[in-house]
Design an enzyme around this catalytic site. Structure first.
Site, PDB file in Angstrom:
ATOM      1  N   ASP A 152      -0.070  -2.753  -5.006  1.00 11.46           N
ATOM      2  CA  ASP A 152      -1.075  -3.843  -4.776  1.00 11.46           C
ATOM      3  C   ASP A 152      -0.461  -5.084  -4.868  1.00 11.46           C
ATOM      4  O   ASP A 152       0.440  -5.479  -5.298  1.00 11.46           O
ATOM      5  CB  ASP A 152      -2.029  -3.640  -5.893  1.00 11.46           C
ATOM      6  N   HIS A 153      -1.068  -6.226  -4.175  1.00 12.39           N
ATOM      7  CA  HIS A 153      -0.503  -7.337  -3.800  1.00 12.39           C
ATOM      8  C   HIS A 153      -0.336  -8.073  -5.270  1.00 12.39           C
ATOM      9  O   HIS A 153       0.388  -9.121  -5.345  1.00 12.39           O
ATOM     10  CB  HIS A 153      -1.074  -8.305  -2.794  1.00 12.39           C
ATOM     11  N   THR A 154      -1.173  -7.800  -6.134  1.00 12.31           N
ATOM     12  CA  THR A 154      -1.184  -8.426  -7.379  1.00 12.31           C
ATOM     13  C   THR A 154       0.221  -7.974  -8.128  1.00 12.31           C
ATOM     14  O   THR A 154       0.580  -8.760  -8.853  1.00 12.31           O
ATOM     15  CB  THR A 154      -2.284  -8.047  -8.436  1.00 12.31           C
TER      16      THR A 154
END
Length: 167
Positions: free
Chosen positions: A141-143
């Protein structure tokens, strides 16, 4: 982001950055999810025990890999905390290609939303390719990290040599 964390740094309970928090909120809508994936073709099926051990080591070196996001109320920024139920087997899966098309299978795996109760990454090893080859879909996930951090992170678990030194 994640690949720059010093070993042993305490990150439990750390508030997300503003960018991470915005991405987290957007990820709540599957149409706006910011995850990314990489499909790697391997000339042999990886050894399960070696890959699991490698990823356990990576999770020690990069604490964020064993952390999940927790909401702290409507007006508070979400935070990272250690997943009390962390299990590497929830993040490394093995499947057989069967009659599926590899590209379509990789696209379908990449489109699945992450379980928001667990750390936001997954590796799926796909066995059954021609000539006893395999593939691996690596999803983040980009987080958790950006593409550049994901590449640096990959150095923790992939070898470019058949039998690298175990020093």
């Amino acid at each position: 982001m994640v690949a720059d964390e010093p070993e042993g740094q305490k990150t439990t309970g750390d508030a997300m950055t503003q960018l991470e928090a915005v991405m987290w909120v957007l990820d709540g809508d599957p149409r706006l999810a910011s995850g990314f994936a990489n499909l790697t073709i391997l000339d042999v099926v990886p050894d399960r025990d070696v890959l699991n051990a490698r990823m356990q080591d990576a999770c020690k070196a990069v604490p964020r890999l064993r952390q999940r996001v927790v909401e702290r109320g409507q007006w508070s920024t979400p935070a990272w905390e250690d997943d009390p139920d962390f299990d590497i087997d929830h993040h490394i899966r093995w499947i057989d290609l069967g009659d599926d098309d590899l590209d379509q299978l990789a696209a379908a795996l990449s489109a699945r939303p992450f379980d928001r109760e667990r750390p936001l990454w997954e590796f799926v090893v796909i066995e059954g390719l021609p000539d006893d080859a395999a593939a691996m879909v690596q999803r983040f996930d980009h987080t958790l990290t950006d593409g550049k951090g994901g590449i640096r992170l990959s150095a923790q678990f992939l070898d470019l040599e058949r039998h690298p030194d175990q020093a």
